[in-house]
Design a protein around this motif. Structure first.
Motif, PDB file in Angstrom:
ATOM      1  N   VAL A  18     -19.017  25.531  11.676  1.00 19.65           N
ATOM      2  CA  VAL A  18     -19.001  24.154  11.093  1.00 19.65           C
ATOM      3  C   VAL A  18     -18.702  24.360   9.615  1.00 19.65           C
ATOM      4  O   VAL A  18     -19.194  25.043   9.016  1.00 19.65           O
ATOM      5  CB  VAL A  18     -20.238  23.516  11.075  1.00 19.65           C
ATOM      6  N   GLY A  19     -17.376  23.499   9.193  1.00 19.27           N
ATOM      7  CA  GLY A  19     -16.900  23.519   7.923  1.00 19.27           C
ATOM      8  C   GLY A  19     -17.181  22.321   7.315  1.00 19.27           C
ATOM      9  O   GLY A  19     -17.155  21.239   8.061  1.00 19.27           O
ATOM     10  N   LEU A  20     -18.013  22.231   6.164  1.00 21.33           N
ATOM     11  CA  LEU A  20     -18.194  20.859   5.424  1.00 21.33           C
ATOM     12  C   LEU A  20     -18.085  20.981   4.141  1.00 21.33           C
ATOM     13  O   LEU A  20     -17.360  21.819   3.517  1.00 21.33           O
ATOM     14  CB  LEU A  20     -19.717  21.188   5.198  1.00 21.33           C
ATOM     15  N   ASN A  21     -17.294  19.562   3.696  1.00 19.75           N
ATOM     16  CA  ASN A  21     -17.129  19.083   2.537  1.00 19.75           C
ATOM     17  C   ASN A  21     -15.691  19.750   2.295  1.00 19.75           C
ATOM     18  O   ASN A  21     -15.234  20.318   1.190  1.00 19.75           O
ATOM     19  CB  ASN A  21     -17.802  19.345   1.382  1.00 19.75           C
ATOM     20  N   LEU A  22     -14.806  19.736   3.230  1.00 19.12           N
ATOM     21  CA  LEU A  22     -13.321  20.551   3.045  1.00 19.12           C
ATOM     22  C   LEU A  22     -12.315  19.571   2.713  1.00 19.12           C
ATOM     23  O   LEU A  22     -12.272  18.434   3.236  1.00 19.12           O
ATOM     24  CB  LEU A  22     -12.867  21.465   4.377  1.00 19.12           C
ATOM     25  N   THR A  23     -11.361  20.124   2.131  1.00 16.65           N
ATOM     26  CA  THR A  23      -9.734  19.210   2.011  1.00 16.65           C
ATOM     27  C   THR A  23      -9.218  19.486   3.265  1.00 16.65           C
ATOM     28  O   THR A  23      -9.523  20.461   4.154  1.00 16.65           O
ATOM     29  CB  THR A  23      -9.158  19.729   0.798  1.00 16.65           C
ATOM     30  N   PHE A  24      -8.120  18.888   3.340  1.00 13.48           N
ATOM     31  CA  PHE A  24      -7.356  18.908   4.851  1.00 13.48           C
ATOM     32  C   PHE A  24      -6.651  20.362   4.746  1.00 13.48           C
ATOM     33  O   PHE A  24      -6.660  21.087   5.744  1.00 13.48           O
ATOM     34  CB  PHE A  24      -6.177  17.987   4.760  1.00 13.48           C
ATOM     35  N   SER A  25      -6.231  21.195   3.696  1.00 12.20           N
ATOM     36  CA  SER A  25      -5.722  22.280   3.831  1.00 12.20           C
ATOM     37  C   SER A  25      -6.879  23.474   3.946  1.00 12.20           C
ATOM     38  O   SER A  25      -6.687  24.320   4.561  1.00 12.20           O
ATOM     39  CB  SER A  25      -5.025  22.649   2.422  1.00 12.20           C
ATOM     40  N   GLU A  26      -7.993  23.028   3.534  1.00 10.34           N
ATOM     41  CA  GLU A  26      -9.244  23.930   3.682  1.00 10.34           C
ATOM     42  C   GLU A  26      -9.636  23.840   5.050  1.00 10.34           C
ATOM     43  O   GLU A  26      -9.945  24.950   5.755  1.00 10.34           O
ATOM     44  CB  GLU A  26     -10.375  23.710   2.672  1.00 10.34           C
ATOM     45  N   ALA A  27      -9.554  22.619   5.598  1.00 17.08           N
ATOM     46  CA  ALA A  27      -9.944  22.414   7.173  1.00 17.08           C
ATOM     47  C   ALA A  27      -9.045  23.187   8.066  1.00 17.08           C
ATOM     48  O   ALA A  27      -9.425  23.825   9.155  1.00 17.08           O
ATOM     49  CB  ALA A  27      -9.880  20.881   7.450  1.00 17.08           C
ATOM     50  N   GLU A  28      -7.550  23.116   7.762  1.00 16.05           N
ATOM     51  CA  GLU A  28      -6.582  23.805   8.407  1.00 16.05           C
ATOM     52  C   GLU A  28      -6.900  25.264   8.551  1.00 16.05           C
ATOM     53  O   GLU A  28      -6.734  26.025   9.324  1.00 16.05           O
ATOM     54  CB  GLU A  28      -5.163  23.429   8.003  1.00 16.05           C
ATOM     55  N   ALA A  29      -7.298  25.748   7.223  1.00 17.70           N
ATOM     56  CA  ALA A  29      -7.442  27.343   7.035  1.00 17.70           C
ATOM     57  C   ALA A  29      -8.476  27.862   8.015  1.00 17.70           C
ATOM     58  O   ALA A  29      -8.708  28.620   8.723  1.00 17.70           O
ATOM     59  CB  ALA A  29      -7.454  27.614   5.680  1.00 17.70           C
ATOM     60  N   PHE A  30      -9.622  26.663   7.798  1.00 19.01           N
ATOM     61  CA  PHE A  30     -10.960  26.999   8.710  1.00 19.01           C
ATOM     62  C   PHE A  30     -10.520  27.063  10.005  1.00 19.01           C
ATOM     63  O   PHE A  30     -11.053  27.944  10.860  1.00 19.01           O
ATOM     64  CB  PHE A  30     -12.128  25.744   8.376  1.00 19.01           C
ATOM     65  N   ILE A  31      -9.811  26.144  10.477  1.00 27.06           N
ATOM     66  CA  ILE A  31      -9.715  26.154  11.987  1.00 27.06           C
ATOM     67  C   ILE A  31      -8.758  27.422  12.583  1.00 27.06           C
ATOM     68  O   ILE A  31      -9.173  28.107  13.555  1.00 27.06           O
ATOM     69  CB  ILE A  31      -9.068  24.814  12.394  1.00 27.06           C
ATOM     70  N   ARG A  32      -7.823  27.616  11.679  1.00 26.14           N
ATOM     71  CA  ARG A  32      -6.883  28.631  12.036  1.00 26.14           C
ATOM     72  C   ARG A  32      -7.453  30.202  12.127  1.00 26.14           C
ATOM     73  O   ARG A  32      -7.319  30.863  13.023  1.00 26.14           O
ATOM     74  CB  ARG A  32      -5.836  28.890  11.092  1.00 26.14           C
ATOM     75  N   ALA A  33      -8.599  30.215  11.281  1.00 29.13           N
ATOM     76  CA  ALA A  33      -9.438  31.322  11.388  1.00 29.13           C
ATOM     77  C   ALA A  33     -10.289  31.666  12.421  1.00 29.13           C
ATOM     78  O   ALA A  33     -10.784  32.604  12.782  1.00 29.13           O
ATOM     79  CB  ALA A  33     -10.195  31.511   9.933  1.00 29.13           C
ATOM     80  N   ARG A  34     -10.591  30.345  12.988  1.00 28.61           N
ATOM     81  CA  ARG A  34     -11.581  30.541  14.190  1.00 28.61           C
ATOM     82  C   ARG A  34     -10.883  30.035  15.548  1.00 28.61           C
ATOM     83  O   ARG A  34     -11.676  30.165  16.577  1.00 28.61           O
ATOM     84  CB  ARG A  34     -12.776  29.631  13.803  1.00 28.61           C
TER      85      ARG A  34
END
Length: 255
Positions: free
Chosen positions: A72-88
């Motif tokens: 679960v990623g919280l309080n992310l920008t769109f670019s941070e959310a994209e990186a979070f998803i790609r890593a998982r």
């Protein structure tokens, strides 16, 4: 009768549409789905709000303990959310002895909040049965009637299992409306000023549950919208952080 589980993405869209149609309440729900095939530029064009607010990201798959497994990623920008998803994306996870890849994510606005509530509405069976909850090693005996269990707690969130003793449940026989008297035991632990808002939201959710012919509706957690004091074009407006919906028949995604 067979049941069909739907993803959180579809369940929230169904809930938003049905709540507006049935109760005249516009839930502030924005939600997007990401798979391995998602083009992030196209996703942003379809959902411009993704680049306007901070975001929450989590797997849109039917397993729990996501927060406890760094999913679960919280309080992310769109670019941070994209990186979070790609890593998982396609990462193998082990939950309660079962393993598999994470293939689908749901993205929604991050909502700062303090209070987290839990709600579950589940249809019962006509005959007496025992339902085992292995996670808490307790047994509930359902009466010999056809109806629905409505469960609510003021201690929702990732520790709901540890706080299961705070979950209150009422059973409504088939055809019985979710009246104020019926829901009163559920909202009794709340401050007086919040009871009407939460009671209205629980009643609206029950009407949606009944209209969609669902067998299970679960939200954990949900919270009152801090920007509107719990209201937006109707009583008891809430933001649903995590929800699951089971249907007796497969629903079509809203377009």
């Amino acid at each position: 009768m067979a049941r069909k589980k739907v993803r959180e993405y579809t369940g929230k869209r169904l809930l938003r549409e049905a709540m507006k149609r049935i109760a005249g309440v516009e839930l502030p729900i924005n939600v997007a789905q990401v798979t391995q095939a998602t083009n992030y530029s196209d996703l942003l064009a379809e959902h411009p709000w993704l680049n306007q607010v901070k975001l929450v990201v989590k797997p849109d798959m039917l397993f729990g303990q996501r927060g406890k497994n760094d999913l679960v990623g919280l309080n992310l920008t769109f670019s941070e959310a994209e990186a979070f998803i790609r890593a998982r994306m396609n990462k193998e996870v082990l939950i309660n002895g079962l393993s598999g890849p994470v293939t689908t994510f749901v993205v929604e606005p991050f909502v700062p909040h303090e209070d987290e509530y839990y709600l579950s509405i589940q249809s019962g069976r006509a005959q007496q049965q025992q339902r085992q909850q292995q996670r808490q090693q307790y047994t509930i005996t359902l009466g010999a009637m056809l109806g629905c269990d409505i469960s609510f707690s003021t201690a929702g969130g990732v520790e709901i299992e540890e706080n299961w003793d705070k979950v209150k449940t009422v059973t409504l026989p088939t055809g019985t409306p979710a009246s104020g008297d019926a829901l009163a035991p559920l909202v009794a632990p709340l401050p007086l000023e919040l009871r009407p808002k939460l009671e209205a939201f629980l009643r609206n959710c029950f009407e949606v549950f009944d209209d969609l012919d669902a067998t299970l509706l679960e939200m954990n957690p949900f919270t009152l919208d801090p920007k509107t004091g719990g209201r937006r074009r109707g009583p008891g407006c809430a933001r649903c952080q995590n929800s699951h919906l089971h249907h007796k028949a497969a629903p079509q995604p809203l377009m």
